[in-house]
Scaffold this motif. Structure first.
Motif, PDB file in Angstrom:
ATOM      1  N   ALA A 110     -32.752-165.588   5.860  1.00  0.00           N
ATOM      2  CA  ALA A 110     -33.768-165.304   4.840  1.00  0.00           C
ATOM      3  C   ALA A 110     -35.003-166.171   5.029  1.00  0.00           C
ATOM      4  CB  ALA A 110     -33.189-165.499   3.448  1.00  0.00           C
ATOM      5  N   GLU A 111     -34.822-167.379   5.527  1.00  0.00           N
ATOM      6  CA  GLU A 111     -35.964-168.247   5.808  1.00  0.00           C
ATOM      7  C   GLU A 111     -36.693-167.820   7.080  1.00  0.00           C
ATOM      8  OE1 GLU A 111     -34.358-172.484   4.028  1.00  0.00           O
ATOM      9  OE2 GLU A 111     -33.652-171.826   5.988  1.00  0.00           O
ATOM     10  N   PHE A 112     -35.953-167.323   8.035  1.00  0.00           N
ATOM     11  CA  PHE A 112     -36.523-166.964   9.330  1.00  0.00           C
ATOM     12  C   PHE A 112     -37.241-165.619   9.290  1.00  0.00           C
ATOM     13  CE2 PHE A 112     -36.369-165.279  13.654  1.00  0.00           C
ATOM     14  CZ  PHE A 112     -36.867-166.356  14.376  1.00  0.00           C
ATOM     15  N   TYR A 113     -36.612-164.639   8.660  1.00  0.00           N
ATOM     16  CA  TYR A 113     -37.173-163.284   8.617  1.00  0.00           C
ATOM     17  C   TYR A 113     -37.910-163.071   7.312  1.00  0.00           C
ATOM     18  CZ  TYR A 113     -34.132-162.253  12.540  1.00  0.00           C
ATOM     19  OH  TYR A 113     -33.525-162.264  13.739  1.00  0.00           O
ATOM     20  N   ARG A 114     -39.059-162.420   7.403  1.00  0.00           N
ATOM     21  CA  ARG A 114     -39.788-162.058   6.193  1.00  0.00           C
ATOM     22  C   ARG A 114     -38.971-161.007   5.458  1.00  0.00           C
ATOM     23  NH1 ARG A 114     -45.430-159.345   7.001  1.00  0.00           N
ATOM     24  NH2 ARG A 114     -44.050-157.776   7.835  1.00  0.00           N
ATOM     25  N   TYR A 149     -35.198-152.790  23.365  1.00  0.00           N
ATOM     26  CA  TYR A 149     -35.642-152.360  22.028  1.00  0.00           C
ATOM     27  C   TYR A 149     -34.570-151.511  21.349  1.00  0.00           C
ATOM     28  CZ  TYR A 149     -37.959-149.321  18.644  1.00  0.00           C
ATOM     29  OH  TYR A 149     -38.271-148.600  17.522  1.00  0.00           O
ATOM     30  N   GLU A 150     -34.065-150.520  22.050  1.00  0.00           N
ATOM     31  CA  GLU A 150     -33.100-149.594  21.458  1.00  0.00           C
ATOM     32  C   GLU A 150     -31.763-150.259  21.149  1.00  0.00           C
ATOM     33  OE1 GLU A 150     -33.071-146.306  24.190  1.00  0.00           O
ATOM     34  OE2 GLU A 150     -35.049-145.619  23.520  1.00  0.00           O
ATOM     35  N   THR A 151     -31.400-151.287  21.921  1.00  0.00           N
ATOM     36  CA  THR A 151     -30.113-151.956  21.737  1.00  0.00           C
ATOM     37  C   THR A 151     -30.182-153.128  20.764  1.00  0.00           C
ATOM     38  OG1 THR A 151     -29.479-151.353  23.984  1.00  0.00           O
ATOM     39  CG2 THR A 151     -28.224-153.133  22.955  1.00  0.00           C
ATOM     40  N   PHE A 152     -31.223-153.943  20.900  1.00  0.00           N
ATOM     41  CA  PHE A 152     -31.250-155.221  20.190  1.00  0.00           C
ATOM     42  C   PHE A 152     -32.275-155.329  19.066  1.00  0.00           C
ATOM     43  CE2 PHE A 152     -29.809-156.240  24.538  1.00  0.00           C
ATOM     44  CZ  PHE A 152     -28.516-156.643  24.217  1.00  0.00           C
ATOM     45  N   ILE A 153     -33.195-154.390  18.967  1.00  0.00           N
ATOM     46  CA  ILE A 153     -34.248-154.513  17.958  1.00  0.00           C
ATOM     47  C   ILE A 153     -34.143-153.411  16.900  1.00  0.00           C
ATOM     48  CG2 ILE A 153     -36.744-154.630  17.553  1.00  0.00           C
ATOM     49  CD1 ILE A 153     -35.680-156.941  19.311  1.00  0.00           C
ATOM     50  N   ALA A 154     -34.381-152.194  17.287  1.00  0.00           N
ATOM     51  CA  ALA A 154     -34.478-151.077  16.335  1.00  0.00           C
ATOM     52  C   ALA A 154     -33.281-150.951  15.393  1.00  0.00           C
ATOM     53  CB  ALA A 154     -34.724-149.768  17.077  1.00  0.00           C
ATOM     54  N   PRO A 155     -32.045-151.106  15.869  1.00  0.00           N
ATOM     55  CA  PRO A 155     -30.923-150.898  14.951  1.00  0.00           C
ATOM     56  C   PRO A 155     -30.817-151.943  13.832  1.00  0.00           C
ATOM     57  CG  PRO A 155     -30.177-150.808  17.236  1.00  0.00           C
ATOM     58  CD  PRO A 155     -31.582-151.314  17.247  1.00  0.00           C
ATOM     59  N   TYR A 156     -31.499-153.056  13.981  1.00  0.00           N
ATOM     60  CA  TYR A 156     -31.305-154.166  13.051  1.00  0.00           C
ATOM     61  C   TYR A 156     -32.470-154.386  12.092  1.00  0.00           C
ATOM     62  CZ  TYR A 156     -27.540-154.650  16.248  1.00  0.00           C
ATOM     63  OH  TYR A 156     -26.435-154.380  17.012  1.00  0.00           O
ATOM     64  N   PHE A 157     -33.383-153.425  12.055  1.00  0.00           N
ATOM     65  CA  PHE A 157     -34.490-153.475  11.117  1.00  0.00           C
ATOM     66  C   PHE A 157     -34.533-152.165  10.341  1.00  0.00           C
ATOM     67  CE2 PHE A 157     -35.640-156.757  14.043  1.00  0.00           C
ATOM     68  CZ  PHE A 157     -36.318-157.682  13.275  1.00  0.00           C
ATOM     69  N   THR A 158     -34.809-152.268   9.049  1.00  0.00           N
ATOM     70  CA  THR A 158     -34.918-151.067   8.235  1.00  0.00           C
ATOM     71  C   THR A 158     -36.230-150.360   8.551  1.00  0.00           C
ATOM     72  OG1 THR A 158     -36.006-152.252   6.434  1.00  0.00           O
ATOM     73  CG2 THR A 158     -33.584-152.142   6.366  1.00  0.00           C
ATOM     74  N   ALA A 167     -27.656-160.105   7.290  1.00  0.00           N
ATOM     75  CA  ALA A 167     -26.297-160.433   7.727  1.00  0.00           C
ATOM     76  C   ALA A 167     -26.246-160.546   9.246  1.00  0.00           C
ATOM     77  CB  ALA A 167     -25.306-159.387   7.220  1.00  0.00           C
ATOM     78  N   VAL A 168     -26.874-159.611   9.921  1.00  0.00           N
ATOM     79  CA  VAL A 168     -26.927-159.661  11.389  1.00  0.00           C
ATOM     80  C   VAL A 168     -27.737-160.879  11.825  1.00  0.00           C
ATOM     81  CG1 VAL A 168     -27.781-158.478  13.457  1.00  0.00           C
ATOM     82  CG2 VAL A 168     -26.613-157.183  11.675  1.00  0.00           C
ATOM     83  N   GLY A 169     -28.843-161.144  11.135  1.00  0.00           N
ATOM     84  CA  GLY A 169     -29.668-162.304  11.463  1.00  0.00           C
ATOM     85  C   GLY A 169     -28.899-163.604  11.321  1.00  0.00           C
ATOM     86  N   ALA A 170     -28.123-163.732  10.268  1.00  0.00           N
ATOM     87  CA  ALA A 170     -27.333-164.950  10.057  1.00  0.00           C
ATOM     88  C   ALA A 170     -26.320-165.145  11.182  1.00  0.00           C
ATOM     89  CB  ALA A 170     -26.621-164.887   8.708  1.00  0.00           C
TER      90      ALA A 170
END
Length: 80
Positions: free
Chosen positions: A70-74, A31-40, A48-51
């Protein structure tokens, strides 16, 4: 409500369930490495990270990247 930032313990439990064999500490590290930093803080993904991630996974799997971040993430909130 934005579970990713407002309820990290819930998010970690979800990750642990999804990943299966990981301990709570391993799920928290994920969570701390791969999830939390990439969501506002309002729950939006960094597109950009998602792409970059979508392209990397598609390349690793040897398939074309046929969906955009943009299609994948709400990217907007919805109301019920």
């Amino acid at each position: 409500m934005q579970v990713i930032h407002n309820e990290p313990d819930t998010t970690v439990r979800y990750i642990q369930t999804f990943l299966g064999r990981h301990t709570a500490d391993e799920a928290r590290a994920h969570y701390e490495t791969f999830i939390a930093p990439y969501f506002t803080t309002d729950g939006q993904a960094d597109l950009a990270v998602g792409a970059t991630a979508i392209t990397a996974v598609a390349t690793e799997l040897g398939v074309p990247a046929t969906v955009t971040a943009a299609e994948f993430y709400r990217t907007s909130t919805t109301t019920s």
